[in-house]
Design an enzyme around this catalytic site. Sequence first.
Site, PDB file in Angstrom:
ATOM      1  N   CYS A  71      -2.375  -1.405  -2.766  1.00 56.96           N
ATOM      2  CA  CYS A  71      -2.316  -2.290  -1.615  1.00 56.96           C
ATOM      3  C   CYS A  71      -0.880  -2.317  -1.087  1.00 56.96           C
ATOM      4  O   CYS A  71       0.051  -2.603  -1.828  1.00 56.96           O
ATOM      5  CB  CYS A  71      -2.750  -3.699  -2.002  1.00 56.96           C
ATOM      6  N   CYS A 119     -10.044   3.573   0.086  1.00 55.69           N
ATOM      7  CA  CYS A 119     -10.453   3.867  -1.288  1.00 55.69           C
ATOM      8  C   CYS A 119      -9.909   2.805  -2.231  1.00 55.69           C
ATOM      9  O   CYS A 119      -8.869   2.197  -1.978  1.00 55.69           O
ATOM     10  CB  CYS A 119      -9.995   5.251  -1.729  1.00 55.69           C
ATOM     11  N   CYS A 149      -5.551   6.384   2.159  1.00 51.95           N
ATOM     12  CA  CYS A 149      -6.206   6.704   0.885  1.00 51.95           C
ATOM     13  C   CYS A 149      -5.191   7.502   0.076  1.00 51.95           C
ATOM     14  O   CYS A 149      -4.234   8.046   0.636  1.00 51.95           O
ATOM     15  CB  CYS A 149      -7.523   7.446   1.055  1.00 51.95           C
TER      16      CYS A 149
END
Length: 364
Positions: free
Chosen positions: A313, A308, A235
């Site tokens: 990515c 999240c 995250c």
Amino acid sequence: MTKIHTDRMYEAELKHICDRFAAMGKKVEGMIELSTHSFFSNDLEAAYNVIRQDNDVDRDDIEINTLCVNVIARRQPLGPDLRLVMAIQKSVTDLERIADLCVSTAERTIELGQHAPIHFETHLKPMTESVIRMVHDAMTSFETRDITTSHRIHVQDRMVDAYYAQLFRQLLELMREDGKIVSQATRILSIMNNLERMGDHVKNISEKIAYLVTGTFAHHKTKPSQHIRGILFLCVQNSARSQMAEGLARTLLPASMNIFSAGSAPAGKVNPNAVVVMDELGIDISANQPKRITDVPLGKVDMVITLCTEEVCVNLPGIIQKRSWILPDPAAAKEADKHSAFIGIRDVIREKINGLASELAGSE
């Protein structure tokens, strides 16, 4: 080449192809160094020099391919010789495309010369150094047939992709803070993308080395889920959700599993609320520190789980599985509701990790 042929002319032809390929690799490695130097130093003459060198690389591509075709047509090579010629024929295409990306970097550098600098150069240097090292290692391992180095290049490519994710996040923040630098930032983003793509092409070359030595294409092999050795939880700030996931996974998954957490823009410390609710389960994460993705030994990671929507990515080559457990940020809850929000997210993560543990155990 390790085999000595009785036909000395045939041997000389193969050696000539190998020598031309090695020289082309040196030339492209030099173009990477010069194109990135031009960016770091705002050296526009160096940038124009890179553009001029591209014609030489294009000529190498055509001539080496012609040599390979002639050997296949006239000598009809078999076994290791055929693999050698095919590996070089495919790899020169990757080298030529790396050179094109160097030209693109030079062109973006020239465009940046028309704007005020935003001093992002130092952030890009580790990524650049990784790519240059990859090219050097790939050409060396091609010459020595060192498949160990070839495998290491895949891990280096993961690091390049991780740098890209972190730098992308930093550029976004800079553009949010100052809309006047969008023009410069988009050009730097293009240079970052060029470096990331260079890493992909070098990885392609390393796969040809594996093919040359073993006769199999490594990128066609798939690994079953039981071979998962490590999991990375992500995250953005690596301060709450991913830290709780790391702590729970270390408790609930086998001790042999490598467990990590990280973020593309790590906070200064772990959220105290996360420490408290984990302590309620008897899991101490108080000594943990938020980490960058590049702080993780990515060669030990086979699964990435993003927690999240804000996280970039991360495309890590060789990853067996990528999953998204998108969960709301408990730190965004009202102060009076924070404790219960953290408990709720903690329990959802615990349930998911229990499910993952059963899944992995069932695949053995």
